[in-house]
Motif scaffolding. Structure first.
Motif, PDB file in Angstrom:
ATOM      1  N   GLU A   1      15.690  10.996  -4.117  1.00  0.00           N
ATOM      2  CA  GLU A   1      16.295   9.893  -4.862  1.00  0.00           C
ATOM      3  C   GLU A   1      15.255   8.787  -4.946  1.00  0.00           C
ATOM      4  O   GLU A   1      14.795   8.292  -3.915  1.00  0.00           O
ATOM      5  N   THR A   2      14.883   8.409  -6.177  1.00  0.00           N
ATOM      6  CA  THR A   2      13.808   7.443  -6.372  1.00  0.00           C
ATOM      7  C   THR A   2      13.874   6.894  -7.800  1.00  0.00           C
ATOM      8  O   THR A   2      14.465   7.533  -8.668  1.00  0.00           O
TER       9      THR A   2
ATOM     10  N   ALA B   1       0.833  -1.200   0.000  1.00  0.00           N
ATOM     11  CA  ALA B   1       0.000   0.000   0.000  1.00  0.00           C
ATOM     12  C   ALA B   1       0.870   1.253   0.000  1.00  0.00           C
ATOM     13  O   ALA B   1       1.982   1.251   0.531  1.00  0.00           O
ATOM     14  N   ASP B   2       0.335   2.302  -0.605  1.00  0.00           N
ATOM     15  CA  ASP B   2       1.025   3.586  -0.583  1.00  0.00           C
ATOM     16  C   ASP B   2       1.087   4.124   0.845  1.00  0.00           C
ATOM     17  O   ASP B   2       0.163   3.943   1.631  1.00  0.00           O
TER      18      ASP B   2
ATOM     19  N   GLY C   1      12.843   4.136   2.438  1.00  0.00           N
ATOM     20  CA  GLY C   1      12.086   2.895   2.440  1.00  0.00           C
ATOM     21  C   GLY C   1      11.915   2.370   1.034  1.00  0.00           C
ATOM     22  O   GLY C   1      12.540   2.847   0.089  1.00  0.00           O
ATOM     23  N   ASP C   2      11.022   1.366   0.903  1.00  0.00           N
ATOM     24  CA  ASP C   2      10.826   0.765  -0.408  1.00  0.00           C
ATOM     25  C   ASP C   2       9.347   0.655  -0.769  1.00  0.00           C
ATOM     26  O   ASP C   2       8.974  -0.138  -1.616  1.00  0.00           O
ATOM     27  N   ALA C   3       8.491   1.446  -0.132  1.00  0.00           N
ATOM     28  CA  ALA C   3       7.065   1.462  -0.451  1.00  0.00           C
ATOM     29  C   ALA C   3       6.719   2.762  -1.170  1.00  0.00           C
ATOM     30  O   ALA C   3       7.326   3.799  -0.890  1.00  0.00           O
TER      31      ALA C   3
ATOM     32  N   VAL D   1       7.039  18.069   3.127  1.00  0.00           N
ATOM     33  CA  VAL D   1       8.219  17.304   3.522  1.00  0.00           C
ATOM     34  C   VAL D   1       9.440  18.179   3.301  1.00  0.00           C
ATOM     35  O   VAL D   1       9.638  18.709   2.209  1.00  0.00           O
ATOM     36  N   LYS D   2      10.259  18.324   4.354  1.00  0.00           N
ATOM     37  CA  LYS D   2      11.507  19.074   4.269  1.00  0.00           C
ATOM     38  C   LYS D   2      12.635  18.144   4.665  1.00  0.00           C
ATOM     39  O   LYS D   2      12.504  17.386   5.627  1.00  0.00           O
ATOM     40  N   GLY D   3      13.729  18.178   3.936  1.00  0.00           N
ATOM     41  CA  GLY D   3      14.875  17.335   4.282  1.00  0.00           C
ATOM     42  C   GLY D   3      15.346  16.509   3.112  1.00  0.00           C
ATOM     43  O   GLY D   3      15.855  17.046   2.138  1.00  0.00           O
ATOM     44  N   ARG D   4      15.133  15.190   3.190  1.00  0.00           N
ATOM     45  CA  ARG D   4      15.620  14.285   2.141  1.00  0.00           C
ATOM     46  C   ARG D   4      14.651  13.120   1.995  1.00  0.00           C
ATOM     47  O   ARG D   4      14.145  12.597   2.986  1.00  0.00           O
ATOM     48  N   ILE D   5      14.417  12.713   0.743  1.00  0.00           N
ATOM     49  CA  ILE D   5      13.577  11.557   0.459  1.00  0.00           C
ATOM     50  C   ILE D   5      14.396  10.582  -0.365  1.00  0.00           C
ATOM     51  O   ILE D   5      14.892  10.934  -1.429  1.00  0.00           O
ATOM     52  N   ALA D   6      14.550   9.364   0.142  1.00  0.00           N
ATOM     53  CA  ALA D   6      15.259   8.304  -0.582  1.00  0.00           C
ATOM     54  C   ALA D   6      14.380   7.062  -0.519  1.00  0.00           C
ATOM     55  O   ALA D   6      14.413   6.309   0.448  1.00  0.00           O
ATOM     56  N   VAL D   7      13.555   6.883  -1.547  1.00  0.00           N
ATOM     57  CA  VAL D   7      12.573   5.803  -1.559  1.00  0.00           C
ATOM     58  C   VAL D   7      12.772   4.977  -2.820  1.00  0.00           C
ATOM     59  O   VAL D   7      12.903   5.528  -3.913  1.00  0.00           O
ATOM     60  N   ASP D   8      12.785   3.654  -2.665  1.00  0.00           N
ATOM     61  CA  ASP D   8      12.985   2.756  -3.801  1.00  0.00           C
ATOM     62  C   ASP D   8      11.635   2.347  -4.393  1.00  0.00           C
ATOM     63  O   ASP D   8      11.351   1.165  -4.567  1.00  0.00           O
ATOM     64  N   ALA D   9      10.778   3.348  -4.650  1.00  0.00           N
ATOM     65  CA  ALA D   9       9.446   3.128  -5.218  1.00  0.00           C
ATOM     66  C   ALA D   9       8.944   4.479  -5.732  1.00  0.00           C
ATOM     67  O   ALA D   9       9.600   5.500  -5.567  1.00  0.00           O
TER      68      ALA D   9
END
Length: 105
Positions: free
Chosen positions: A51-52, A2-3, A18-20, A28-36
């Motif tokens: 990064e995605t 699920a999203d 994460g990976d979802a 959102v402030k900062g950094r997003i590194a999601v493998d989805a």
């Protein structure tokens, strides 16, 4: 899977990883590194480097994006920052200020 939803009244200051798949309707402030897939909804605000594999922007993004597959900025989306991705779609009417690197090997 699920999203993960970051609702319209939520602000996150920090790092998301994460990976979802994630949908951002808040801030959102900062950094997003999601493998989805990362989706920035129309009222979503991202002030972060992302990064995605794929990102779809209908809201506002301020920061650099590195995507391994695709970046899409919808007509209502606005982005300030650099993009590095093999496939980039910027719809007619979208706002974009920055540099694009479609590193072709």
């Amino acid at each position: 899977m699920a999203d993960t939803l970051i609702g319209p009244n939520i602000t996150i200051d920090g790092e998301i990883s994460g990976d979802a798949p994630i949908t951002i309707e808040g801030t959102v402030k900062g950094r997003i590194a999601v493998d989805a897939l990362v989706t920035v909804a129309e009222n979503g605000v991202v002030e972060a480097d992302v990064e995605t594999p794929q990102i779809a922007v209908s809201g506002q993004v301020t920061g650099n994006i590195v995507a391994t597959e695709r970046v899409e900025i919808a007509a209502v989306g606005k982005m300030v920052g650099d993009i590095k991705a093999p496939r980039i779609l910027i719809a007619d009417g979208a706002g974009f200020k920055g540099h694009i690197d479609m590193d072709v090997e």
